[in-house]
Design a protein around this motif. Structure first.
Motif, PDB file in Angstrom:
ATOM      1  N   GLN A  79      -3.622   2.317   5.045  1.00 14.33           N
ATOM      2  CA  GLN A  79      -3.301   1.272   6.087  1.00 14.33           C
ATOM      3  C   GLN A  79      -4.058  -0.069   5.790  1.00 14.33           C
ATOM      4  OE1 GLN A  79      -3.260   2.576  10.154  1.00 14.33           O
ATOM      5  NE2 GLN A  79      -1.973   0.570  10.812  1.00 14.33           N
ATOM      6  N   THR A  80      -3.493  -0.956   5.393  1.00 15.21           N
ATOM      7  CA  THR A  80      -3.876  -2.524   5.493  1.00 15.21           C
ATOM      8  C   THR A  80      -3.385  -3.406   6.617  1.00 15.21           C
ATOM      9  OG1 THR A  80      -2.705  -3.022   3.622  1.00 15.21           O
ATOM     10  CG2 THR A  80      -4.907  -2.117   3.200  1.00 15.21           C
ATOM     11  N   GLY A  81      -1.875  -2.915   6.753  1.00 23.48           N
ATOM     12  CA  GLY A  81      -1.179  -3.710   7.903  1.00 23.48           C
ATOM     13  C   GLY A  81      -0.723  -3.071   9.115  1.00 23.48           C
ATOM     14  N   THR A  82       0.530  -3.281   9.176  1.00 23.63           N
ATOM     15  CA  THR A  82       1.240  -2.536  10.373  1.00 23.63           C
ATOM     16  C   THR A  82       1.114  -0.862  10.415  1.00 23.63           C
ATOM     17  OG1 THR A  82       2.773  -4.209  10.408  1.00 23.63           O
ATOM     18  CG2 THR A  82       3.291  -2.417  11.805  1.00 23.63           C
ATOM     19  N   VAL A  83       1.572  -0.423   9.467  1.00 21.43           N
ATOM     20  CA  VAL A  83       1.545   1.414   9.566  1.00 21.43           C
ATOM     21  C   VAL A  83       1.080   1.591   8.350  1.00 21.43           C
ATOM     22  CG1 VAL A  83       3.213   1.619  11.456  1.00 21.43           C
ATOM     23  CG2 VAL A  83       3.751   1.395   9.123  1.00 21.43           C
ATOM     24  N   PRO A  84       0.372   2.942   8.315  1.00 27.31           N
ATOM     25  CA  PRO A  84       0.061   3.446   7.010  1.00 27.31           C
ATOM     26  C   PRO A  84       1.212   3.270   5.848  1.00 27.31           C
ATOM     27  CG  PRO A  84      -0.942   4.772   8.731  1.00 27.31           C
ATOM     28  CD  PRO A  84       0.148   3.740   9.312  1.00 27.31           C
ATOM     29  N   VAL A  85       0.837   3.101   4.654  1.00 23.05           N
ATOM     30  CA  VAL A  85       1.993   3.341   3.639  1.00 23.05           C
ATOM     31  C   VAL A  85       1.508   4.628   2.691  1.00 23.05           C
ATOM     32  CG1 VAL A  85       2.716   0.909   3.672  1.00 23.05           C
ATOM     33  CG2 VAL A  85       0.742   2.052   1.910  1.00 23.05           C
ATOM     34  N   LEU A  86       2.397   5.408   2.143  1.00 22.97           N
ATOM     35  CA  LEU A  86       1.978   6.565   1.141  1.00 22.97           C
ATOM     36  C   LEU A  86       1.874   5.786  -0.104  1.00 22.97           C
ATOM     37  CD1 LEU A  86       1.997   9.370   0.717  1.00 22.97           C
ATOM     38  CD2 LEU A  86       4.368   9.504   0.297  1.00 22.97           C
ATOM     39  N   VAL A  87       0.770   6.254  -0.555  1.00 17.08           N
ATOM     40  CA  VAL A  87       0.251   5.722  -2.173  1.00 17.08           C
ATOM     41  C   VAL A  87      -0.052   7.104  -2.814  1.00 17.08           C
ATOM     42  CG1 VAL A  87      -1.630   4.622  -3.087  1.00 17.08           C
ATOM     43  CG2 VAL A  87      -0.997   3.706  -1.095  1.00 17.08           C
ATOM     44  N   VAL A  88       0.253   6.850  -4.231  1.00 16.18           N
ATOM     45  CA  VAL A  88      -0.240   7.664  -5.301  1.00 16.18           C
ATOM     46  C   VAL A  88      -1.233   7.164  -6.087  1.00 16.18           C
ATOM     47  CG1 VAL A  88       1.702   6.918  -6.841  1.00 16.18           C
ATOM     48  CG2 VAL A  88       0.612   9.059  -7.025  1.00 16.18           C
ATOM     49  N   ARG A  89      -2.127   7.991  -6.394  1.00 21.17           N
ATOM     50  CA  ARG A  89      -3.077   7.482  -7.503  1.00 21.17           C
ATOM     51  C   ARG A  89      -3.242   8.300  -8.661  1.00 21.17           C
ATOM     52  NH1 ARG A  89      -8.818   5.474  -7.658  1.00 21.17           N
ATOM     53  NH2 ARG A  89      -8.679   4.965  -5.694  1.00 21.17           N
ATOM     54  N   GLU A  90      -2.814   7.494  -9.942  1.00 22.58           N
ATOM     55  CA  GLU A  90      -2.948   8.058 -11.140  1.00 22.58           C
ATOM     56  C   GLU A  90      -3.948   7.757 -12.102  1.00 22.58           C
ATOM     57  OE1 GLU A  90       1.572   9.198 -12.127  1.00 22.58           O
ATOM     58  OE2 GLU A  90       1.529   7.280 -11.125  1.00 22.58           O
ATOM     59  N   GLY A  91      -5.161   8.259 -12.289  1.00 25.10           N
ATOM     60  CA  GLY A  91      -6.140   7.758 -13.037  1.00 25.10           C
ATOM     61  C   GLY A  91      -6.850   6.792 -12.114  1.00 25.10           C
ATOM     62  N   GLU A 116      -5.410   3.704 -11.387  1.00 24.16           N
ATOM     63  CA  GLU A 116      -4.298   2.999 -10.750  1.00 24.16           C
ATOM     64  C   GLU A 116      -3.650   3.266  -9.523  1.00 24.16           C
ATOM     65  OE1 GLU A 116      -1.544   2.321 -13.900  1.00 24.16           O
ATOM     66  OE2 GLU A 116      -2.921   0.986 -15.014  1.00 24.16           O
ATOM     67  N   GLU A 117      -3.223   2.706  -8.512  1.00 29.69           N
ATOM     68  CA  GLU A 117      -2.470   2.985  -7.393  1.00 29.69           C
ATOM     69  C   GLU A 117      -1.390   2.270  -7.334  1.00 29.69           C
ATOM     70  OE1 GLU A 117      -6.239   4.401  -4.218  1.00 29.69           O
ATOM     71  OE2 GLU A 117      -5.078   2.490  -3.849  1.00 29.69           O
ATOM     72  N   ARG A 118      -0.249   2.835  -6.630  1.00 27.32           N
ATOM     73  CA  ARG A 118       0.943   2.062  -6.270  1.00 27.32           C
ATOM     74  C   ARG A 118       1.405   2.706  -4.876  1.00 27.32           C
ATOM     75  NH1 ARG A 118       5.453   5.411  -8.605  1.00 27.32           N
ATOM     76  NH2 ARG A 118       4.590   7.105  -9.841  1.00 27.32           N
ATOM     77  N   VAL A 119       2.256   2.026  -4.277  1.00 27.80           N
ATOM     78  CA  VAL A 119       2.567   2.172  -3.134  1.00 27.80           C
ATOM     79  C   VAL A 119       4.254   3.009  -3.210  1.00 27.80           C
ATOM     80  CG1 VAL A 119       3.800   1.508  -0.908  1.00 27.80           C
ATOM     81  CG2 VAL A 119       1.782   0.477  -1.783  1.00 27.80           C
ATOM     82  N   LEU A 120       4.120   4.275  -2.848  1.00 25.70           N
ATOM     83  CA  LEU A 120       5.417   5.087  -2.814  1.00 25.70           C
ATOM     84  C   LEU A 120       6.529   4.842  -1.687  1.00 25.70           C
ATOM     85  CD1 LEU A 120       4.264   8.430  -4.018  1.00 25.70           C
ATOM     86  CD2 LEU A 120       5.435   6.880  -5.503  1.00 25.70           C
ATOM     87  N   LEU A 121       5.967   4.537  -0.732  1.00 23.43           N
ATOM     88  CA  LEU A 121       6.804   4.741   0.797  1.00 23.43           C
ATOM     89  C   LEU A 121       6.126   3.726   1.845  1.00 23.43           C
ATOM     90  CD1 LEU A 121       9.225   5.729   2.127  1.00 23.43           C
ATOM     91  CD2 LEU A 121       7.985   7.606   2.999  1.00 23.43           C
ATOM     92  N   ASP A 122       6.794   2.918   2.197  1.00 24.66           N
ATOM     93  CA  ASP A 122       6.297   1.788   3.065  1.00 24.66           C
ATOM     94  C   ASP A 122       7.319   1.993   4.435  1.00 24.66           C
ATOM     95  OD1 ASP A 122       5.525  -0.125   5.007  1.00 24.66           O
ATOM     96  OD2 ASP A 122       5.390  -1.746   3.521  1.00 24.66           O
ATOM     97  N   PRO A 123       6.961   2.635   5.448  1.00 21.86           N
ATOM     98  CA  PRO A 123       7.800   2.775   6.556  1.00 21.86           C
ATOM     99  C   PRO A 123       8.091   1.540   7.044  1.00 21.86           C
ATOM    100  CG  PRO A 123       5.944   4.246   6.852  1.00 21.86           C
ATOM    101  CD  PRO A 123       5.816   3.224   5.522  1.00 21.86           C
TER     102      PRO A 123
END
Length: 686
Positions: free
Chosen positions: A84-96, A98-105
């Motif tokens: 969570q950096t903004g309104t609500v928590p987002v689902l993130v995946v970390r591979e090695g 690197e991170e990327r957002v999977l789902l932003d409600p």
């Protein structure tokens, strides 16, 4: 402010008359209009408070650039978490690295904001099943998420609280628990009957019922029971856990009454006819478990008041004690490699131990002192775990555990500075001689002159342990000279099962008097005085706070009751009521009624009493504690009090029980509460 109309209904139960002047609030649209007017009046009151704007600005400053990482899961080579950096928590995946957002409600459409309630990755981490709801309702719509592509597919499953998901080992399908679609023709107390675990195939095909009351004669259950399927790794059996009463957010630890059955996995193809055999029931006193191969490891209080760990063979039925009972209370267990990791609490603070699966020497796993394990989760391969630890003054740290703890660095350091804050651990004497854990947080050098504005919080139900964890939103209160205290009341779990039972049902008076006695101890040792003392409690924390108002109104300058129960003799007639009756009692029996009358503060409010200032909060989408509970208590106090102190009801139309709230909602709620309490207790500006 609009005064609530009175239309008294009198219930006569076992020869006792129970007058209820606001029964009309339990049904119909009139309540919403009255609450909206109350909410507007509360907003106007907060806006006029001298510290409200200052507190809100400071809270926004502290959280503006904050990165909150929670909800970890490990699967395959991937690490998942909620960021969570903004309104609500987002689902993130970390591979090695690197991170990327999977789902932003926040990208979901709807009049109310959306939030991710829960998620469970497949064993290889390729897919995720998750639940999303709107307005903090926790009534999840279930989705399937492809991790590689980000494709999100809506499933037919709705109203799935907590999920309770089990994946097939090859990821070709999953099992998920859900409630029936709401039926307005049923009374609220029956709307969650006949919940079921469904099987959902991946890639097409209709979901089918796997577990439900009446679905299989070898799985007896009541309509209010909730069945969950378990498919543990490296085990030839499958299991059904049938929950008979309320529990937290896990079906593997901190449980209460449940029954466990086992069957061959071939029975997945014949859910209505496969033969289940009972492994354990409520008489076994199991509160947590782990399944590994042909062994069931259990935490049980049957022969140990604060629980012990046993190994049960699933083949020959032998039982061996691995971790004997001690002063520590065992909360949970995980199988990691060739040993068992044991999570304890000692007077409410966290501890870890490890013991070889084959038995042997028990070793402590070093943890920083005085904190709380906010989460722990095992990797699907069973070789490691993740442990998230924090304390009042230490920000969360995510440790990888594979025999020892190592900081992963996955949670960024907090820039919120608690270096001027210290924590004091006290033992408050209860009136019957029992010592109550009492943790006090304050600025270093705080004088014990009785002049400190102080908030005392407590809970004391379900065996739950209040979290001694890092909370940046507490800092604005502390840096202005405020004191914060947390009481480990009986009915909670600070000393295990025996502590829970000491504040359960007929013993529930202890929960309330412990709260009062902790308040008096804070006064006696010089932290504060009644004119500078406030109480706070949420949900079932309405029992000690409401109970303290009606028993000792002169002890408090203010009281905050957040989405709190107060009219407990009516609670079992709500959606969430039947599964909570074993914890608090039922009006169906005379003893149950007597138990509920202990904790029904609404019925104890008396006309002409000088009550303290009271703030009640409610969310209009709350399916745990309906809005009419705080509404009735607020209306009764407004009509009864002779003090002239305000009784306010804070109303959030885009919230439920507090889960899934946005960052702005949390900051606004904290600013309102602390400004309200601060105005009554003498809190000063910076």
């Amino acid at each position: 402010m609009t005064e609530a109309r009175i239309e008294t209904v009198v219930d006569t139960l076992f020869g006792r008359e129970l007058p209820d002047p606001y029964r009309w609030m339990e049904d119909g649209p009139e309540l919403r209009e009255w609450l909206l007017a109350q909410g507007k009046a509360a907003e106007e009151h907060f806006a006029a408070l001298p510290l409200r704007a200052e507190l809100k600005a400071r809270l926004d400053e502290l959280t503006a650039d904050a990165v909150e990482i929670t909800g970890f899961a490990l699967a395959g080579d991937r690490v998942f978490c909620l960021r969570q950096t903004g309104t609500v928590p987002v689902l993130v995946v970390r591979e090695g690295d690197e991170e990327r957002v999977l789902l932003d409600p926040a990208t979901f459409d709807g009049e109310l904001h959306s939030a991710l309630d829960w998620y469970t990755p497949s064993p290889d981490g390729a897919l995720i099943v998750c639940g999303v709801s709107q307005g903090g309702s926790e009534q999840s719509q279930v989705y399937l998420l492809d991790v590689a592509t980000g494709e999100l597919t809506e499933t037919p499953l709705r109203h799935s609280r907590f999920g309770g998901v089990a994946w097939l080992p090859d990821g070709s399908g999953f099992f998920c628990h859900r409630y029936p679609d709401p039926d307005p023709d049923l009374p609220p107390a029956r709307r969650r009957e006949y919940s079921a675990t469904w099987f959902v195939p991946v890639g097409g095909g209709e979901p089918t019922v796997m577990l439900r009351c009446g679905h299989n004669p070898s799985l007896p259950m009541a309509p209010t029971d909730r069945p969950y399927l378990l498919l543990p790794k490296d085990c030839e059996l499958m299991f059904t856990l049938i929950a008979h009463r309320a529990f937290g957010d896990s079906i593997s630890e901190e449980m209460t009454d449940f029954t466990l059955y086992a069957a061959p996995r071939s029975g997945l193809d014949s859910p209505t006819t496969c033969e289940w055999r009972k492994i354990a029931d409520p008489s076994d006193g199991i509160t947590a478990y782990a399944i590994h191969g042909d062994t069931l490891y259990v935490v049980t209080h049957k022969d140990a008041p604060r629980s012990e760990v046993q190994a049960w063979s699933l083949t020959d039925g032998t039982r061996t004690v691995l971790v004997p009972g001690s002063e520590r209370a065992v909360r949970g267990i995980r199988v990691i490699g060739d040993h068992l990791l044991v999570r304890d609490v000692d007077a409410g603070t966290a501890a870890l131990r490890r013991v070889p699966l084959a038995g042997g020497e028990i070793e402590d796993v070093p943890l920083p002192p005085g904190g709380y394990i906010a989460q722990w989760t095992a990797h699907s391969d069973g070789r490691s775990a993740l442990v998230v630890f924090s304390s009042f003054t230490q920000p969360p740290t995510a440790y990888r555990y594979d025999g020892e703890l190592r900081d992963t660095g996955w949670i960024p350091p907090s820039r919120v500075d608690f270096s001027d804050i210290e924590v004091t651990h006290l033992r408050a004497p209860a009136r019957d001689g029992v010592s109550i854990p009492l943790t006090v947080v304050h600025r270093k050098g705080t004088p014990l002159d009785g002049e400190n504005p102080t908030i005392l919080t407590g809970y004391g139900s379900y065996g739950f342990v209040l979290r001694r964890q890092f909370n940046p939103r507490l800092l604005p209160w502390l840096e202005r000279g405020g004191v914060f205290a947390m009481a480990g009341l009986r009915g909670g779990g600070d000393h295990g099962h025996e502590w829970h039972m000491a504040g359960n049902l007929a013993n529930k008076e202890n929960t309330i008097t412990d709260f009062i006695d902790c308040a008096e101890h804070l006064v006696a040792v010089g932290y504060t005085r009644p004119e500078r003392l406030a109480g706070d409690g949420g949900s079932a924390g309405g029992i000690p706070t409401g109970g303290a108002i009606v028993r000792r109104p002169e002890l408090w300058a203010a009281m905050v009751m957040e989405v709190a129960v107060s009219n407990m003799t009516r609670m079992e007639f709500t959606e969430n009521g039947p599964i909570n009756a074993p914890e608090f009692g039922s009006v169906a029996t005379e003893q149950g009624l007597l138990d509920l009358l202990i904790v029904d503060s609404y019925l104890r409010v008396e006309d002409g009493v000088a009550y303290p200032a009271v703030l009640l909060t409610c969310g209009l989408n709350d399916h745990r504690v309906p809005a009419w509970q705080p509404a009735k208590m607020g209306a009764r106090l407004q009509a009864a009090t002779s003090s002239g102190n305000p009784v306010l009801i804070r109303v959030d139309t885009d919230a439920g029980h507090g889960f899934g709230s946005t960052r702005e909602q949390r900051n606004a709620l904290t600013a309102d509460m602390h400004a309200f309490v601060g105005a009554r207790t003498g809190l000063v500006g910076r």
